[in-house]
Structures are given as structure tokens and as C-alpha cells.
Design an enzyme around this catalytic site. Structure first.
Site, PDB file in Angstrom:
ATOM      1  CG  PHE A 182      -1.431   1.255   1.681  1.00  0.00           C
ATOM      2  CD1 PHE A 182      -2.640   2.187   1.009  1.00  0.00           C
ATOM      3  CD2 PHE A 182      -1.836   1.716   3.093  1.00  0.00           C
ATOM      4  CE1 PHE A 182      -2.977   3.245   0.837  1.00  0.00           C
ATOM      5  CE2 PHE A 182      -1.917   2.876   3.336  1.00  0.00           C
ATOM      6  CZ  PHE A 182      -2.080   3.898   2.153  1.00  0.00           C
TER       7      PHE A 182
ATOM      8  N   GLY B 113       1.543  -7.403  -0.486  1.00  0.00           N
ATOM      9  CA  GLY B 113       0.993  -6.574  -1.629  1.00  0.00           C
ATOM     10  C   GLY B 113       1.909  -7.354  -2.843  1.00  0.00           C
TER      11      GLY B 113
ATOM     12  CE1 TYR C 146       3.986  -3.810  11.964  1.00  0.00           C
ATOM     13  CE2 TYR C 146       3.620  -2.249  13.232  1.00  0.00           C
ATOM     14  CZ  TYR C 146       4.038  -2.881  12.212  1.00  0.00           C
ATOM     15  OH  TYR C 146       3.660  -1.233  10.994  1.00  0.00           O
TER      16      TYR C 146
ATOM     17  CE  LYS D 223       7.774  -1.772  11.156  1.00  0.00           C
ATOM     18  NZ  LYS D 223       7.863  -1.156   9.320  1.00  0.00           N
TER      19      LYS D 223
ATOM     20  CB  THR E 251      -1.633   5.839   6.465  1.00  0.00           C
ATOM     21  OG1 THR E 251       0.436   6.645   7.392  1.00  0.00           O
ATOM     22  CG2 THR E 251      -1.300   6.347   4.794  1.00  0.00           C
TER      23      THR E 251
ATOM     24  NE  ARG F  36      -3.698  -1.936   7.555  1.00  0.00           N
ATOM     25  CZ  ARG F  36      -2.478  -1.664   6.360  1.00  0.00           C
ATOM     26  NH1 ARG F  36      -1.460  -0.809   7.001  1.00  0.00           N
ATOM     27  NH2 ARG F  36      -1.971  -2.093   5.055  1.00  0.00           N
TER      28      ARG F  36
HETATM   29  P1  NAD Z   1       1.766  -3.700   3.124  1.00  0.00           P
HETATM   30  O1  NAD Z   1       1.107  -5.077   3.637  1.00  0.00           O
HETATM   31  O2  NAD Z   1       0.706  -3.096   2.271  1.00  0.00           O
HETATM   32  O3  NAD Z   1       2.983  -3.628   2.475  1.00  0.00           O
HETATM   33  C1  NAD Z   1       4.405  -4.269   3.427  1.00  0.00           C
HETATM   34  C2  NAD Z   1       5.042  -4.531   1.896  1.00  0.00           C
HETATM   35  O4  NAD Z   1       5.823  -5.214   2.028  1.00  0.00           O
HETATM   36  C3  NAD Z   1       4.054  -5.975   0.655  1.00  0.00           C
HETATM   37  O5  NAD Z   1       4.322  -5.600  -0.748  1.00  0.00           O
HETATM   38  C4  NAD Z   1       4.432  -7.128   0.987  1.00  0.00           C
HETATM   39  O6  NAD Z   1       4.789  -8.219  -0.224  1.00  0.00           O
HETATM   40  C5  NAD Z   1       6.311  -6.855   1.221  1.00  0.00           C
HETATM   41  N1  NAD Z   1       6.791  -8.010   1.960  1.00  0.00           N
HETATM   42  C6  NAD Z   1       6.362  -8.358   3.230  1.00  0.00           C
HETATM   43  N2  NAD Z   1       7.855  -8.780   3.494  1.00  0.00           N
HETATM   44  C7  NAD Z   1       9.060  -8.910   2.846  1.00  0.00           C
HETATM   45  C8  NAD Z   1       9.781  -9.384   2.388  1.00  0.00           C
HETATM   46  N3  NAD Z   1      10.543 -10.671   3.178  1.00  0.00           N
HETATM   47  N4  NAD Z   1      10.969  -9.168   1.496  1.00  0.00           N
HETATM   48  C9  NAD Z   1      10.417  -8.224   0.484  1.00  0.00           C
HETATM   49  N5  NAD Z   1       8.900  -7.684   0.384  1.00  0.00           N
HETATM   50  C10 NAD Z   1       8.148  -7.807   1.643  1.00  0.00           C
HETATM   51  O7  NAD Z   1       2.087  -2.590   4.217  1.00  0.00           O
HETATM   52  P2  NAD Z   1       1.817  -0.583   4.638  1.00  0.00           P
HETATM   53  O8  NAD Z   1       0.565  -0.359   4.984  1.00  0.00           O
HETATM   54  O9  NAD Z   1       2.117  -0.565   3.306  1.00  0.00           O
HETATM   55  O10 NAD Z   1       3.365  -0.464   5.213  1.00  0.00           O
HETATM   56  C11 NAD Z   1       4.568  -0.518   4.675  1.00  0.00           C
HETATM   57  C12 NAD Z   1       5.090   0.054   5.556  1.00  0.00           C
HETATM   58  O11 NAD Z   1       4.778   0.644   6.463  1.00  0.00           O
HETATM   59  C13 NAD Z   1       5.472  -1.301   6.591  1.00  0.00           C
HETATM   60  O12 NAD Z   1       7.086  -1.137   7.136  1.00  0.00           O
HETATM   61  C14 NAD Z   1       4.697  -0.792   7.821  1.00  0.00           C
HETATM   62  O13 NAD Z   1       5.425  -1.237   9.391  1.00  0.00           O
HETATM   63  C15 NAD Z   1       4.923   0.495   7.549  1.00  0.00           C
HETATM   64  N6  NAD Z   1       3.792   1.757   8.422  1.00  0.00           N
HETATM   65  C16 NAD Z   1       2.520   1.522   7.656  1.00  0.00           C
HETATM   66  C17 NAD Z   1       1.443   2.153   8.211  1.00  0.00           C
HETATM   67  C18 NAD Z   1       0.175   2.283   7.393  1.00  0.00           C
HETATM   68  O14 NAD Z   1      -0.972   2.634   8.295  1.00  0.00           O
HETATM   69  N7  NAD Z   1      -0.025   1.832   6.997  1.00  0.00           N
HETATM   70  C19 NAD Z   1       1.347   3.327   9.840  1.00  0.00           C
HETATM   71  C20 NAD Z   1       3.119   2.307  10.154  1.00  0.00           C
HETATM   72  C21 NAD Z   1       3.964   2.072   9.745  1.00  0.00           C
HETATM   73  N1  UDP Z   2     -11.167  -2.564  14.741  1.00  0.00           N
HETATM   74  C1  UDP Z   2     -12.241  -2.468  14.067  1.00  0.00           C
HETATM   75  N2  UDP Z   2     -12.817  -3.166  13.728  1.00  0.00           N
HETATM   76  C2  UDP Z   2     -12.199  -3.935  12.673  1.00  0.00           C
HETATM   77  C3  UDP Z   2     -10.721  -4.057  12.377  1.00  0.00           C
HETATM   78  C4  UDP Z   2     -10.501  -2.991  13.599  1.00  0.00           C
HETATM   79  O1  UDP Z   2     -13.057  -1.540  15.751  1.00  0.00           O
HETATM   80  O2  UDP Z   2     -13.198  -4.829  11.689  1.00  0.00           O
HETATM   81  C5  UDP Z   2     -10.667  -1.480  16.017  1.00  0.00           C
HETATM   82  C6  UDP Z   2      -9.556  -1.982  16.296  1.00  0.00           C
HETATM   83  O3  UDP Z   2      -9.530  -2.859  17.434  1.00  0.00           O
HETATM   84  C7  UDP Z   2      -7.873  -1.120  16.220  1.00  0.00           C
HETATM   85  C8  UDP Z   2      -9.232   0.103  16.033  1.00  0.00           C
HETATM   86  O4  UDP Z   2     -10.351   0.143  15.214  1.00  0.00           O
HETATM   87  O5  UDP Z   2      -9.123  -0.639  17.371  1.00  0.00           O
HETATM   88  C9  UDP Z   2      -7.716   0.428  14.126  1.00  0.00           C
HETATM   89  O6  UDP Z   2      -7.107  -0.934  13.843  1.00  0.00           O
HETATM   90  P1  UDP Z   2      -6.458  -1.078  12.546  1.00  0.00           P
HETATM   91  O7  UDP Z   2      -6.694  -2.555  12.885  1.00  0.00           O
HETATM   92  O8  UDP Z   2      -6.883  -0.418  11.455  1.00  0.00           O
HETATM   93  O9  UDP Z   2      -5.332  -0.578  13.185  1.00  0.00           O
HETATM   94  P2  UDP Z   2      -4.483  -0.570  14.535  1.00  0.00           P
HETATM   95  O10 UDP Z   2      -4.848  -1.027  15.778  1.00  0.00           O
HETATM   96  O11 UDP Z   2      -3.350  -1.336  14.097  1.00  0.00           O
HETATM   97  O12 UDP Z   2      -3.654   1.025  15.008  1.00  0.00           O
END
Ligand code: NAD
Ligand code: UDP
Length: 328
Positions: A21, A46, A155, A159, A185, A196
Site C-alpha cells: 500500500f 502486496g 510487530y 520495529k 495511514t 484494518r
Molecule cells: P503492506 O502490507 O501493504 O506492504 C508491505 C509490503 O512489504 C508488501 O508488498 C509485502 O509483500 C512486502 N514484504 C513483506 N515482507 C517482505 C519480504 N520479506 N521481502 C520483500 N517484501 C516483503 O503494508 P503498508 O501499510 O504499505 O506498510 C508498509 C510499511 O509502512 C511497513 O513497514 C509498515 O510497518 C509501515 N507502516 C505503515 C503504516 C500504515 O498505516 N499503513 C503505519 C505505520 C508503519
Molecule cells: N477495529 C475495529 N473493527 C475492525 C478492525 C479494527 O473496531 O473490523 C479497531 C481495532 O480494534 C483498533 C482500531 O480499529 O482499535 C484500529 O485498528 P487497525 O487495525 O486499523 O489499526 P491499528 O490497531 O494497527 O492502529
């Protein structure tokens, strides 16, 4: 497209997790800024379709690669954006070992690549390093409240380890690294089944199914539209700062209110169904973004209504074209 990054000089970037994403949006923005992109992904969470629209660009290369095995990229690279990792709680709960491996060994390999290429390195860290926070809003100096043995520990601790490793490579190996702590995000290209809250609520509302709110829905998140997050990340990459820096929106909302907002925007009659709250689900989350604002002149500008509207419209057409969407 424009970016807050005033001096954007990167010629060739590697994006790990580039078919995910956030990664796919990063690839798109990088190309628009004239930076060539090598996208590495093993398609664990992904899909190639996320970057299919970029494959005709001569500056874009997609390589299937598990970065926990090995990373080899030929030619010059001046920016490594390490985004590979499952990110949705549902994904990392079903993929605990892969999550720990990509956060540890995958980060090691990504840092090694940056060291070899003398490239700027950006670690995608997360608000989850603050765990179930006892400080609110969360500032970068807060050490967090994480349960290493709980289900989310795979997780959160991966991190936190990645942050420690990045800091050590910066201090001991001269890698120009920065840590970005990304808060929730959302936007187009989230998987409808990724578990999510926002994609789940949109999918359920569009289908007229009950909207599943965990607990009483009083827990909060602060949700940021993807274009804002990506601009913050790129501004930080260009800044030369070591971080950590919070990137996210301070627009805090309860999960119940978020569910009702999405239902009302979809114009659905879907009822709200209360379900069990996940173990160690953080009660509150909101970034203090003072550092990003003063350092980068960056803050999220997309309103919740605008961001949700764009996301709902994307899901509406993607779900109408179901065969394009994978099920995990
Ligand atoms: P996502 O699952 O959509 O993307 C993660 C990507 O990493 C996927 O395309 C997956 O195939 C790839 N991947 C996983 N393991 C791999 C490996 N061993 N080798 C190569 N590719 C691999 O998740 P996202 O929401 O796009 O998140 C991307 C990054 O941003 C992550 O590191 C996540 O921790 C961080 N992040 C995202 C959010 C958010 O709200 N989306 C918030 C905080 C941090
Ligand atoms: N959540 C929810 N219903 C769902 C999925 C998530 O109420 O079907 C809640 C979850 O328990 C959390 C919040 O929404 O309190 C955000 O969850 P998400 O998985 O989006 O993100 P994160 O917990 O990683 O912040």
C-alpha cells in the site's frame, strides 16, 4: 505533483515492500519527482497490480525478492526506503515469523545495501513502537509501553529492534539513516480484506453488512491520508535529519465515530455490530507532530472527509472489478 522536499536530488531509489500500500504510493511519487525506482517485493501482503501502472515507465523496475534472503541491486543507488513488512494486525498475527524476520534480517540487509551504496536510508517505523501509550499525544522522546509477549509483540518488537539496528548503523557504519514513525495511514490500494479498520468498514458499508466495531469503540486513532504521509516521508528523506520523526495526522477520532462517519458517507443502512476487542489493542493514539512541522514545514492537510471520500470511491470501483483484488 509537488512535494515539501525543497532540495530533491535523489537519482535512484530502492523501495523494499514497494508493491504494498504505502510502498506503491512512494514509487509513484518518486517517479513523478524524476527519481528512478527499483521496487523489491516478495508479494507476501502486496500485489504486482499495485504497481502495474508504473511498469511502462523506463525509470521503474520491479523485482520479486524476499529481502530476508539476500538483496542485490546493481548500479548506483542514493536512497533506500525500507518499507517491507506486514503492517495490518490481521496480517502480522497470521505471519508472525515472517514479520519478525523482515523487521530483523530484512532490515539488516536493507541497511547493508545502503552502506554499500553510500545511500540515504529511511526506516519505516511505526506508532506501534509506543505500544498502548501512557503518554498522550505521543512525542518522539516517549519510550513506549509494549508487551513483548503479547500477540502484537511480533510487530512492535521487530520495529523497535529495527530502530536500534538503524541507530547502530548510523553511529558505527556511517549510514545516513533516518527513522520515520508513521501513524495510521489510509487510502486507495489498501486490501479490502486486510483487516484494518478503514478498509474493513468501507467494504462492510458498501456491501450493506454489519460494521464490526471492536469493544465499545471508544479507543482512538488519528488517521492520515496517504498522500500527506508520503509527502512527509519524502520531506524527511531530503532533510538529512536522523529522526525519529512522527509522521501522521493529529486528527484523533474514536473508532465508533469513524465507523459511523464511513457508514454515513457510503449512505448505507448497515448496522454497527460490537465485536471482541483484540488483545493489547492500544486505547489511544495521536502523534505530537511539532517536530515534523518545525523541522520540515510539513503537516497533514487533507481533511478526513476528503481523504475518506477518495478512498471510498476507489474501493467502490475496485470492488466492482473484484477479479483484480486478491484474497489473502
Ligand atoms: P503492506 O502490507 O501493504 O506492504 C508491505 C509490503 O512489504 C508488501 O508488498 C509485502 O509483500 C512486502 N514484504 C513483506 N515482507 C517482505 C519480504 N520479506 N521481502 C520483500 N517484501 C516483503 O503494508 P503498508 O501499510 O504499505 O506498510 C508498509 C510499511 O509502512 C511497513 O513497514 C509498515 O510497518 C509501515 N507502516 C505503515 C503504516 C500504515 O498505516 N499503513 C503505519 C505505520 C508503519
Ligand atoms: N477495529 C475495529 N473493527 C475492525 C478492525 C479494527 O473496531 O473490523 C479497531 C481495532 O480494534 C483498533 C482500531 O480499529 O482499535 C484500529 O485498528 P487497525 O487495525 O486499523 O489499526 P491499528 O490497531 O494497527 O492502529
Amino acid at each position: 505533483m509537488t512535494t515539501h522536499a525543497t532540495s530533491w536530488n535523489f537519482r535512484r531509489a530502492v523501495v523494499t515492500g514497494g508493491a504494498g500500500f504505502l510502498g506503491s504510493h512512494l514509487c509513484e511519487w518518486l517517479l513523478s519527482l524524476g527519481t528512478q525506482v527499483v521496487c523489491l517485493d516478495n508479494f507476501l501482503t502486496g500485489i504486482p497490480a499495485n504497481v502495474a501502472h508504473l511498469t511502462d515507465d523506463p525509470g521503474f523496475r520491479l523485482a520479486r525478492c524476499d529481502i530476508t534472503d539476500f538483496i542485490h541491486v546493481s548500479g548506483e543507488v542514493d536512497l533506500v526506503l525500507h518499507f517491507a513488512s506486514p503492517a495490518s494486525p490481521a496480517d502480522y498475527l497470521r505471519l508472525p515469523i515472517q514479520t519478525l524476520k523482515v523487521g530483523s534480517t530484512g532490515t539488516l540487509h536493507s541497511l547493508g545495501l545502503a552502506r554499500e551504496k553510500k545511500a540515504r536510508f529511511v526506516l519505516a517505523s511505526t506508532s506501534e513502537v509506543y505500544g498502548d501509550p501512557l503518554e498522550h499525544p505521543q512525542r518522539e522522546v516517549y519510550w513506549g509501553n509494549v508487551n513483548p509477549l503479547g500477540p502484537r509483540g511480533v510487530y512492535d518488537e521487530a520495529k523497535r529492534y529495527a530502530e536500534a539496528l538503524t541507530t547502530a548503523y548510523r553511529a558505527n557504519c556511517g549510514v545516513d539513516a533516518v527513522i520515520v514513525r508513521i501513524f495510521n495511514t489510509y487510502g486507495p490500494r489498501m486490501r479490502p480484506d486486510d483487516g484494518r479498520a478503514i478498509p474493513t468498514f468501507i467494504r462492510q458499508a458498501l456491501a450493506g453488512e454489519p460494521i464490526t466495531v471492536a469493544g465499545d469503540g471508544s479507543q482512538t486513532r488519528s488517521v492520515c491520508y496517504v498522500d500527506d504521509t508520503v509527502q512527509g516521508i519524502l520531506a524527511l528523506a531530503a532533510s538529512g535529519h536522523p529522526g525519529p520523526v512522527n509522521i501522521g495526522s493529529p486528527d484523533e477520532i474514536t473508532i465508533l465515530h469513524l465507523a459511523e462517519t464511513i457508514r454515513d458517507m457510503v449512505d448505507a443502512q448497515a448496522p454497527i455490530r460490537l465485536i471482541n476487542r483484540p488483545v493489547d489493542d492500544p486505547s489511544v493514539r495521536k502523534p505530537d507532530t511539532t517536530l515534523a512541522e518545525t523541522l520540515l514545514g510539513w503537516k497533514a492537510t487533507t481533511s478526513r472527509e476528503q481523504g475518506l471520500h477518495k478512498t471510498i470511491e476507489w474501493f467502490r470501483s475496485a470492488l466492482a472489478d473484484q477479479e483484480d483484488l486478491p484474497s489473502f
